[in-house]
Every structure is written in structure tokens, then in C-alpha cells.
Design an enzyme around this catalytic site. Structure first.
Site, PDB file in Angstrom:
ATOM      1  N   ASN A  41       0.829  -1.199   0.000  1.00 34.51           N
ATOM      2  CA  ASN A  41       0.000   0.000   0.000  1.00 34.51           C
ATOM      3  C   ASN A  41       0.867   1.254   0.000  1.00 34.51           C
ATOM      4  O   ASN A  41       2.080   1.199   0.229  1.00 34.51           O
ATOM      5  CB  ASN A  41      -0.921   0.006   1.219  1.00 34.51           C
ATOM      6  CG  ASN A  41      -2.021  -1.027   1.117  1.00 34.51           C
ATOM      7  OD1 ASN A  41      -2.563  -1.263   0.046  1.00 34.51           O
ATOM      8  ND2 ASN A  41      -2.359  -1.649   2.237  1.00 34.51           N
ATOM      9  N   CYS A  84      -5.419  -8.008  -3.404  1.00 32.38           N
ATOM     10  CA  CYS A  84      -5.970  -6.789  -4.003  1.00 32.38           C
ATOM     11  C   CYS A  84      -6.552  -7.169  -5.355  1.00 32.38           C
ATOM     12  O   CYS A  84      -5.809  -7.548  -6.268  1.00 32.38           O
ATOM     13  CB  CYS A  84      -4.888  -5.725  -4.157  1.00 32.38           C
ATOM     14  SG  CYS A  84      -5.453  -4.265  -5.071  1.00 32.38           S
ATOM     15  N   ASN A 115      -8.207  -5.387  -7.775  1.00 34.60           N
ATOM     16  CA  ASN A 115      -7.863  -4.530  -8.913  1.00 34.60           C
ATOM     17  C   ASN A 115      -6.398  -4.694  -9.303  1.00 34.60           C
ATOM     18  O   ASN A 115      -6.045  -4.691 -10.481  1.00 34.60           O
ATOM     19  CB  ASN A 115      -8.165  -3.067  -8.584  1.00 34.60           C
ATOM     20  CG  ASN A 115      -9.650  -2.800  -8.485  1.00 34.60           C
ATOM     21  OD1 ASN A 115     -10.425  -3.269  -9.304  1.00 34.60           O
ATOM     22  ND2 ASN A 115     -10.058  -2.055  -7.470  1.00 34.60           N
ATOM     23  N   ASN A 121     -10.628  -3.311   5.872  1.00 28.88           N
ATOM     24  CA  ASN A 121     -11.198  -2.451   4.847  1.00 28.88           C
ATOM     25  C   ASN A 121     -12.652  -2.191   5.213  1.00 28.88           C
ATOM     26  O   ASN A 121     -13.316  -3.044   5.808  1.00 28.88           O
ATOM     27  CB  ASN A 121     -11.127  -3.133   3.478  1.00 28.88           C
ATOM     28  CG  ASN A 121      -9.707  -3.456   3.062  1.00 28.88           C
ATOM     29  OD1 ASN A 121      -8.968  -2.592   2.634  1.00 28.88           O
ATOM     30  ND2 ASN A 121      -9.320  -4.721   3.197  1.00 28.88           N
ATOM     31  N   GLU A 152     -10.039   2.023   2.223  1.00 31.46           N
ATOM     32  CA  GLU A 152      -9.142   0.878   2.185  1.00 31.46           C
ATOM     33  C   GLU A 152      -8.138   0.924   3.322  1.00 31.46           C
ATOM     34  O   GLU A 152      -7.546   1.968   3.614  1.00 31.46           O
ATOM     35  CB  GLU A 152      -8.393   0.813   0.847  1.00 31.46           C
ATOM     36  CG  GLU A 152      -9.244   0.313  -0.307  1.00 31.46           C
ATOM     37  CD  GLU A 152      -8.395  -0.216  -1.450  1.00 31.46           C
ATOM     38  OE1 GLU A 152      -7.452  -0.990  -1.179  1.00 31.46           O
ATOM     39  OE2 GLU A 152      -8.675   0.148  -2.600  1.00 31.46           O
ATOM     40  N   ARG A 153      -7.952  -0.227   3.929  1.00 29.84           N
ATOM     41  CA  ARG A 153      -6.940  -0.374   4.971  1.00 29.84           C
ATOM     42  C   ARG A 153      -5.566  -0.042   4.391  1.00 29.84           C
ATOM     43  O   ARG A 153      -5.123  -0.627   3.422  1.00 29.84           O
ATOM     44  CB  ARG A 153      -6.966  -1.830   5.477  1.00 29.84           C
ATOM     45  CG  ARG A 153      -5.954  -2.160   6.538  1.00 29.84           C
ATOM     46  CD  ARG A 153      -5.954  -3.642   6.877  1.00 29.84           C
ATOM     47  NE  ARG A 153      -5.635  -4.477   5.714  1.00 29.84           N
ATOM     48  CZ  ARG A 153      -5.350  -5.782   5.801  1.00 29.84           C
ATOM     49  NH1 ARG A 153      -5.367  -6.396   6.972  1.00 29.84           N
ATOM     50  NH2 ARG A 153      -5.079  -6.470   4.707  1.00 29.84           N
ATOM     51  N   CYS A 204     -12.205  -1.004  -5.244  1.00 30.79           N
ATOM     52  CA  CYS A 204     -11.576  -2.063  -4.453  1.00 30.79           C
ATOM     53  C   CYS A 204     -12.188  -3.381  -4.894  1.00 30.79           C
ATOM     54  O   CYS A 204     -13.371  -3.629  -4.658  1.00 30.79           O
ATOM     55  CB  CYS A 204     -11.798  -1.829  -2.964  1.00 30.79           C
ATOM     56  SG  CYS A 204     -11.137  -3.144  -1.908  1.00 30.79           S
ATOM     57  N   THR A 229     -11.465  -6.690  -4.043  1.00 33.51           N
ATOM     58  CA  THR A 229     -11.853  -7.615  -2.978  1.00 33.51           C
ATOM     59  C   THR A 229     -13.049  -7.065  -2.212  1.00 33.51           C
ATOM     60  O   THR A 229     -13.902  -7.818  -1.746  1.00 33.51           O
ATOM     61  CB  THR A 229     -10.684  -7.873  -2.011  1.00 33.51           C
ATOM     62  OG1 THR A 229     -10.192  -6.627  -1.499  1.00 33.51           O
ATOM     63  CG2 THR A 229      -9.557  -8.636  -2.693  1.00 33.51           C
TER      64      THR A 229
END
Length: 281
Positions: free
Chosen positions: A65, A74, A76, A197, A215-216, A224, A226
């Protein structure tokens, strides 16, 4: 260091082939991710995707991240990685096995009649519904429509894992969802020892929802993958939607299907190359 900038519905990444020295031997990727993901002083991105050799799958990846933290998965990003390796011949087949912290994930390249890539369908695996699998503190069992005390407020949440933790909050109006105020509080809530998240979801129809995400490790993003998968699973568990749903995110739609016959979730969406470049490390 050569890189490619890519995005999936505006969720953008810096992709680097680190399969050979000297990049293969570097141990400071977390620091590099923070520096180059900065949108003012670096390339800019929600995350850094790194490609490595694997003895378990076709390739192994790491995704970091923008704050240097490493999520388990992830959606995407995995689509971007799949297109990257396919178009460069790194993996010479459409169905690609990727070693991730969430296990082996299998994206499949979609092409048109001319052979051009039009999208990627990803087998995201089975959702993990038990609290210890998310992980989430509390009595064992699924966390569906449960009360969660956040400061002075009590919100109803549905939590699950798609290889990484997700907490869904259903709202009546997605445009009024408290993404930037409630999102960061839920992300670091003690109920989620690995953080989480946070998805805000408005159900539009049995086959259509709108979603916004905190998002975390990255904050608000345009999409996102997931999270979209978790949204459909959670919506089915709550009785809000069917198993095949279009999820509208700020960056565009993803098509999600939770198949009853094998309990696996499939995500279909775009992956786009924006530009290429070289950056000294």
C-alpha cells in the site's frame, strides 16, 4: 528502475518486474513504496506491485500500500498484474496462477477477436466467514448484521474475508456515506486485530449495488476489487441481492458472481496501462 503505471477502475498501481537481481535482492520495498506512491513527490499510486519468481505458481507477487503496509490480496491489482505479465510474455497463457499471501489466485485474460485484452476475470476463491478467519474479535461464527460500537455510535456491520478483512456498512444514500469520517474509525477498531477495509453499500436492485470504500492502509480509493467481492457475499448473506451482481464503484463497475455450485467468487473488470517510465532508486 523501470516501471509501468496501471489502474483498475482508477485504483492505480506502479508495477515493477523484480524477478532478477538487483531488484530481486532488495529488502527496502516498503520504504520505496511510500516514496514512489506519493502523488506530489513520487510517481503517485494507491500501491506498488512487485513481480517475483514462484516455485508454487506461475509467478509470485507482492503488493504494498501507499503507506508501506502489505495486504493479503488486491482484486484490482491482480487484474493489472495479469495483463502486465500476459502482454509481455512473462506467462504465455491466459489462465495465470499467482502466488499471494491469500493463497493461489487465478486471473484469466479476456480478449477480443483480434486478440487484444479487453478485461480480466479472476477466481478470487472462497469467502471466509468465520470470525477467526477474518479475523474479528467475538463469539465464533459468521458476523452478519451485527452491532458494532464505534465511539458514541452503534452501527450494524457484516464482516468477512476475501483473503483480506472487510467490514460492510449498508446505507440508504451512497452519496451521503460517511466514508472519510466513519471509515478510518472502523479500520482501526479493536474488533479487527489486523485492521479492516470498510465498504459502504447501497442496494439498488437484486442485481445491482453501489459501493464506496475506505481501504486499509490506503484510505479512500476509486475502487476495491476484494471489497466488491465481499460486498456481494455480504449482500447475499443478508438477503439483499442475488449471487450475480454489478457493483458500481466511484471508478466504474465490476461484475461479481458468487457461484453456489463451488462457493467461489469471480470478479470481472478492466486493467489499463497508463504509461511507462524509469525512476532512479
Amino acid at each position: 528502475m523501470e516501471f509501468v503505471k496501471m489502474h483498475g477502475l482508477g485504483n492505480d498501481f506502479i508495477v515493477v518486474n523484480a524477478m532478477e537481481p538487483p531488484l530481486l535482492d532488495r529488502e527496502d520495498w516498503e520504504e520505496i513504496a511510500v516514496r514512489i506512491c506519493d502523488r506530489h513527490y513520487g510517481i503517485g499510486g494507491d500501491g506498488l506491485i512487485l513481480l517475483f519468481p514462484s516455485d508454487k505458481a506461475d509467478i509470485r507477487w507482492r503488493i504494498l500500500n501507499s503507506d508501506g503496509s502489505e495486504p493479503e490480496m488486491c482484486g484490482n491489482g491482480i487484474r493489472c498484474l495479469a495483463r502486465y505479465v500476459y502482454e509481455r510474455g512473462i506467462v504465455a497463457k491466459r489462465r495465470i496462477e499467482v502466488e499471494t499471501l491469500a493463497g493461489i489466485i487465478v486471473p484469466e485474460i479476456i480478449t477480443d477477436a483480434a486478440g487484444a485484452v479487453t478485461g480480466v476475470c479472476v477466481d478470487m476463491g472462497e469467502p471466509r466467514l468465520q470470525r477467526h478467519q477474518i479475523p474479528m474479535v467475538g463469539p465464533e461464527g459468521p458476523a452478519v448484521n451485527q452491532e458494532l460500537v464505534v465511539g458514541d455510535a452503534v452501527v450494524r456491520v457484516t464482516a468477512l474475508s476475501m483473503g483480506n478483512p472487510h467490514c460492510l456498512i449498508y446505507v440508504n444514500d451512497i452519496d451521503e456515506a460517511p466514508v472519510t469520517t466513519l471509515g478510518p474509525k472502523v479500520e482501526v477498531h479493536p474488533a479487527f486485530p489486523a485492521k479492516t477495509n470498510v465498504e459502504f453499500v447501497q442496494v439498488v436492485a437484486p442485481d445491482e449495488v453501489q459501493m464506496r470504500v475506505w481501504e486499509r492502509g490506503a484510505g479512500p480509493t476509486l475502487a476495491c476489487g476484494t471489497g466488491a467481492c465481499a460486498t456481494v457475499v455480504g449482500s447475499v448473506l443478508n438477503g439483499y441481492t442475488d449471487r450475480k451482481v454489478t457493483v458500481h464503484l466511484a471508478g466504474g463497475p465490476l461484475h461479481i458472481e458468487w457461484r453456489e455450485e463451488n462457493n467461489r467468487v469471480y470478479m470481472t473488470g478492466p486493467a489499463v496501462e497508463v504509461f511507462r517510465g524509469e525512476l532512479p532508486l
